[in-house]
Write an enzyme that holds these catalytic residues in place. Structure first.
Site, mmCIF file in Angstrom:
data_model
loop_
_atom_site.group_PDB
_atom_site.id
_atom_site.type_symbol
_atom_site.label_atom_id
_atom_site.label_comp_id
_atom_site.label_asym_id
_atom_site.label_seq_id
_atom_site.Cartn_x
_atom_site.Cartn_y
_atom_site.Cartn_z
ATOM 1 N N GLY A 148 -54.806 48.288 38.575
ATOM 2 C CA GLY A 148 -53.446 48.576 38.995
ATOM 3 C C GLY A 148 -52.385 47.705 38.365
ATOM 4 N N ASP A 170 -40.133 46.299 28.174
ATOM 5 C CA ASP A 170 -39.838 45.644 29.451
ATOM 6 C C ASP A 170 -39.406 44.194 29.232
ATOM 7 O OD1 ASP A 170 -40.336 45.520 32.603
ATOM 8 O OD2 ASP A 170 -41.313 43.772 31.715
ATOM 9 N N LYS A 202 -35.582 42.089 29.742
ATOM 10 C CA LYS A 202 -35.455 40.829 30.467
ATOM 11 C C LYS A 202 -34.908 39.723 29.569
ATOM 12 C CE LYS A 202 -39.244 42.178 33.516
ATOM 13 N NZ LYS A 202 -40.690 42.029 33.830
ATOM 14 N N ARG A 224 -38.154 62.498 47.518
ATOM 15 C CA ARG A 224 -39.108 63.317 48.280
ATOM 16 C C ARG A 224 -38.946 63.001 49.770
ATOM 17 N NH1 ARG A 224 -41.784 61.034 43.930
ATOM 18 N NH2 ARG A 224 -42.446 62.502 42.316
ATOM 19 N N LYS A 276 -33.654 46.205 35.488
ATOM 20 C CA LYS A 276 -33.556 45.436 34.240
ATOM 21 C C LYS A 276 -33.089 46.279 33.067
ATOM 22 C CE LYS A 276 -38.537 45.986 33.900
ATOM 23 N NZ LYS A 276 -38.706 46.428 35.299
ATOM 24 N N VAL A 313 -35.628 40.229 36.786
ATOM 25 C CA VAL A 313 -36.415 39.424 35.853
ATOM 26 C C VAL A 313 -37.405 38.559 36.630
ATOM 27 C CG1 VAL A 313 -36.364 37.693 34.026
ATOM 28 C CG2 VAL A 313 -34.490 39.331 34.223
#
Length: 429
Positions: free
Chosen positions: A188, A202, A206, A48, A106, A133
Site C-alpha cells: 500500500g 510529487d 514539494k 460519491r 502540493k 509537504v
C-alpha cells in the site's frame, strides 16, 4: 472562551479528509480549548454521496462544493481533494466569500501558489498548507516563521515515502527496481499508477514549494529540474556501496554561492552513509536545512498517510482559527528577493559515471582526455573486464552539470565506448 463556533467546510473525504473529520469530532473539546472557541464541521463536499462515512452526519454531506464554499458563514475551508481543478476555483471562491483556507494540495501550490496567495491577501484571509509537504513533519511553518530571521542556503531532503521505500528495499535486500515496486504496491505504499512518485513529479512539486519559502522567491513547478528513479539498478547500488554511499531520490533547493540565484532539482543521487539522510528507512521522509545562523537542522518523520497528513491539517486549522478570532492573518507569501532560478546546467556537484568500454590498451587515456577537454576533473577510476569488454567507473571532482553533459556526449562518440551505463550525481559531502 467565545461560544459561537467557528464553522469549517471540508472539501474531500478520502483517506485524509475522513481522518480530519474524525479528529475534529473526537478531539472537539481539546481543539476548542486550544483555539478559544468551538469548531463545527459545517459541511463535507464529496463526489460519491452514497458512500458510508463513519462518524459524519449524512446531512452534512453534499456534492455541491461550490455552494458550500459560497455560503458566507464558513470560517475555514479545508481542501484535501487534490489536483488543479476544481480545487483552484473552489479555493479562490472561498476567499471571495469570507473564508480562510487550509490546503494539502502540493500540485496546485507548486503551479499557482503566487495567485492563491494574492487572492488570500486581496481578501484579508489566510492560506496555510503545512500538509502539502512531508505529511506530519513540521516543515513549512519552521521555514516561513521560525527561520524568518535567518538566511537559508540549502534544503536537501527525501520528500516522497514511496520512492524511499523502493530504494531502501533495493539497498537492503538487493532487489531490482520492479521487484521493490511490486512490494511497495502490495503493502500500500505505491499507487496502482506510481508515475507521480517514481518519476519525481510529487517530489518536484514539494521542491518548488520549499524553494519558494526558503529563498523568498517565486519558484514554480516548471522551474524544478526533475529525473525519476526508474533507471536505478542493483549495479548502481553495488557501486554506491563500494564508495561508502547509498542512493536516495532527493529534492535539492540551493542558493548560489554568490547569493544571486537559486536552483531547485529532484533526482536520484549517491550520498555518503555518514550523512543523516542515508539512514532514513522505509517510507519515512527527512529534510535537511542549512542556514547561516541556525546551522544544520534535520526534520524527520512519516511523510504521508491519513493520520500524519491530518495532523498537519489540524495544526493549520488551529492556527487559522486563532487568527480568525484575533482578527489577524498569519504570514503570507514572501517573494521579495525575486531571485532568478538558474538552469540545471549551472548546478555544480560530483558525478559517478559507469561506462561500458572495449578492453584494450589506450581506452582509459582516451576517456581521461575527454574529461580534461571539458574541464571535468577525475577523482577516481575503477576498471574491470575480460573477453574484450570492460566496465569503467569514473568519479569526478565538482563540476557543472553542463560540463558533465558535454563530457558524456563526447564519450558516446568514442569508438571504444560501447555505452554509458549510468550517470549518478554524488551529493551530501
Amino acid at each position: 472562551m467565545r461560544t459561537r463556533p467557528l464553522k469549517v467546510a471540508l472539501l474531500g473525504c478520502g483517506v485524509v479528509g475522513s481522518e480530519v473529520a474524525r479528529i475534529m469530532t473526537t478531539h472537539a473539546d481539546d481543539l476548542a480549548a486550544r483555539i478559544g472557541a468551538p469548531v463545527e464541521l459545517a459541511g463535507v463536499a464529496v463526489r460519491r454521496p452514497d458512500r458510508v462515512r463513519e462518524g459524519i452526519d449524512p446531512a452534512l454531506v453534499t456534492t455541491d462544493a461550490t455552494a458550500l464554499v459560497k455560503r458566507g458563514d464558513i470560517d475555514v475551508v479545508v481542501e484535501v481533494i487534490g489536483g488543479i481543478e476544481p480545487a483552484r476555483t473552489l479555493i479562490t471562491t472561498a476567499f471571495e466569500h469570507g473564508a480562510s483556507v487550509v490546503s494539502a494540495n502540493k500540485a496546485l501550490l507548486a503551479q499557482d501558489g503566487a495567485a492563491l496567495h494574492a487572492a488570500a491577501g486581496a481578501n484579508g484571509k489566510d492560506l496555510y498548507y503545512e500538509a502539502a509537504v512531508a505529511g506530519a513533519i513540521p516543515l513549512i511553518r519552521p521555514l516561513r516563521e521560525s527561520l524568518a530571521g535567518d538566511k537559508v542556503n540549502r534544503v536537501l531532503g527525501i520528500v516522497n515515502g514511496t520512492t524511499n521505500f523502493i530504494l531502501d528495499a533495493m539497498d537492503t535486500t538487493g532487489a531490482g527496481y520492479q521487484e521493490a515496486l511490486d512490494e511497495a504496491t502490495a503493502l500500500g505504499y505505491a499507487e496502482a499508477d506510481p508515475t507521480a512518485d517514481v518519476e519525481g513529479f510529487d517530489a518536484a512539486a514539494k521542491a518548488a514549494i520549499l524553494a519558494g519559502i526558503a529563498f523568498h522567491t517565486r519558484v514554480r513547478l516548471d522551474d524544478v529540474y526533475r529525473e525519476g528513479m526508474t533507471e536505478v539498478t542493483a549495479a548502481d547500488f553495488a557501486s554506491a556501496k563500494e564508495m561508502g554511499c547509498t542512493i536516495k531520490l532527493l529534492a535539492i533547493c540551493e542558493r548560489a554561492a554568490d547569493g544571486a540565484s537559486v536552483t531547485a532539482r529532484v533526482h536520484p543521487a549517491m550520498i555518503p552513509l555518514s550523512h543523516p539522510l542515508a539512514n532514513v528507512r522505509g517510507a519515512y521522509n527527512a529534510v535537511f536545512v542549512e542556514s547561516d545562523a541556525a546551522g544544520q537542522l534535520m526534520f524527520y518523520g512519516p511523510g504521508a498517510g491519513g493520520s500524519p497528513t491530518a495532523s498537519a491539517v489540524l495544526g493549520d486549522l488551529v492556527a487559522v482559527c486563532r487568527n480568525r478570532i484575533g482578527g489577524a492573518t498569519g504570514p503570507g507569501e514572501s517573494a521579495y528577493a525575486a531571485l532568478p532560478v538558474s538552469p540545471m546546467g549551472d548546478v555544480v556537484t560530483r558525478y559517478h559515471i559507469s561506462l561500458d568500454v572495449a578492453d584494450k590498451p589506450g581506452v582509459l587515456a582516451q576517456v581521461a582526455t575527454v574529461f580534461a577537454e571539458h574541464g571535468v576533473s577525475i577523482d577516481t577510476v575503477r576498471q574491470s573486464g575480460k573477453d574484450g569488454e570492460a566496465s569503467l567507473v569514473v568519479v569526478t571532482h565538482r563540476a557543472s552539470d553542463a560540463a558533465l553533459g558535454g563530457t558524456v556526449e563526447a564519450l558516446r562518440k568514442l569508438d571504444t565506448v560501447r555505452g554509458v551505463a549510468s550517470i549518478m550525481r554524488v551529493e551530501g559531502e
